[in-house]
Design a protein around this motif. Structure first.
Motif, PDB file in Angstrom:
ATOM      1  N   GLN A 160      28.239  66.655  43.410  1.00 31.83           N
ATOM      2  CA  GLN A 160      29.398  67.451  43.811  1.00 31.83           C
ATOM      3  C   GLN A 160      30.632  66.571  43.937  1.00 31.83           C
ATOM      4  N   LEU A 192      26.407  72.219  37.949  1.00 32.85           N
ATOM      5  CA  LEU A 192      27.734  71.665  38.215  1.00 32.85           C
ATOM      6  C   LEU A 192      28.500  71.318  36.934  1.00 32.85           C
ATOM      7  N   ARG A 239      22.470  66.075  44.830  1.00 31.36           N
ATOM      8  CA  ARG A 239      23.396  67.215  44.760  1.00 31.36           C
ATOM      9  C   ARG A 239      24.731  66.853  45.403  1.00 31.36           C
TER      10      ARG A 239
END
Length: 327
Positions: free
Chosen positions: A128, A165, A124
């Motif tokens: 990001q 995302l 993650r």
């Protein structure tokens, strides 16, 4: 950065020479360059070193192939498949160098980064960072991890994060060895399509596409064997409760939720893929600079009547660039 107009090659490989040691815990020996060519340990790969490592050379070859943009990602032997504490640093270093190469390419290169496959929390954070880069538009992952695929953790978790995302996912087979494929390069000629097909089945039959309707995930090499098996999957789904256990839509419908490159190596195979896939989900792929790649990857789709405008539009959609002239 304004992107160069023209067809986009979604399937090309790049690895900086300082990362030839490969990820910590790699099951294969490190790369090395000899006399201008790359070796995997002592195994020749028949790839010129600069074609894999030098962004300037990649751009020149992109021009020669009549392409507008190339999307570069790590070769499959650079995937961090081992659960090793050093993987996070390797992934971060690769993604940083990838972003720099793409940013410095004058609109010719975009990237798909790596993630820590065994650690969704680390993945993650890495995704990001990728999402904030602008030029790295998603991730590249193997179809299998420790004998499992995208219908179960941890690979399913990675897809959830990528969808959240708004990142694209490229699935590249790893050429996993099996005794019956030890001759005639069958580990690639048979093994690669089978790995991709297994992943496609896990997505179509495992409820992943129903859970993640915004997922943009691409199966390479024309989807492997999967286009020829859609009817068989559909028959099994009609007849057997275990095939329907994830409560999915029919395989024929689910298959249209996947994305594909056109690297089928065969016109009739590409036509079969077109018969089952969503036409807006087909993109140019070259497998540059591998020996199984095509120096002129537009020939196959052009022969099938797929234009550069369509290929560019489809790839922009896959990469989350709809309506944008820049990133």
């Amino acid at each position: 950065m304004t992107l160069r107009p023209g067809a986009i090659d979604i399937h090309a490989h790049w690895l900086p020479e300082d990362m030839f040691g490969l990820p910590p815990g790699s099951p294969v020996p490190p790369l090395n360059g000899r006399d201008g060519e790359i070796y995997l340990g002592d195994l020749p790969l028949y790839i010129e070193t600069t074609a894999m490592t030098d962004a300037t050379r990649v751009i020149a070859d992109t021009d020669a192939a009549g392409l507008g943009v190339r999307v570069i990602s790590a070769p499959p032997f650079a995937f961090p498949v081992a659960d090793d504490p050093g993987v996070d640093a390797y992934v971060g270093a690769f993604n940083d160098e990838l972003a720099t190469a793409c940013s410095d390419s004058d609109g010719r290169l975009l990237g798909l980064g790596l993630v820590s496959l065994h650690d969704p929390d680390a993945a993650r954070r890495q995704m990001q960072a990728i999402a904030s880069s602008g030029v790295v538009r998603g991730i590249a992952v193997p179809p299998l991890l420790n004998g499992t695929s995208f219908d179960v953790a941890p690979m399913r978790d990675l897809l959830r994060i990528a969808t959240e995302l708004d990142l694209a996912v490229l699935v590249h087979p790893m050429q996993l060895p099996r005794p019956e494929w030890s001759s005639y390069y069958l580990v690639n000629l048979v093994g690669n399509p089978v790995e991709t097909t297994t992943a496609a089945a896990s997505l179509v039959l495992g409820g992943v596409l129903e859970e993640l309707p915004g997922l943009r995930i691409c199966m390479l090499h024309g989807g492997g064997c999967a286009p020829s098996l859609v009817g068989r999957w559909q028959h099994g789904w009609n007849k057997r409760a275990d095939v329907r256990s994830a409560e999915t839509r029919s395989p024929r419908e689910g298959f249209r939720g996947l994305w594909f490159d056109t690297l089928s190596h065969d016109g009739p195979a590409l036509e079969l893929l077109r018969a089952h896939a969503d036409p807006s989900h087909l993109m140019c792929g070259s497998d540059y600079p591998f020996d199984m790649g095509l120096p002129n990857p537009l020939d196959l789709p052009h022969d099938a009547g797929i234009t550069d405008d369509v290929l560019e539009h489809n790839a922009r959609s896959f990469l989350g660039l709809e309506g944008e002239g820049h990133v």
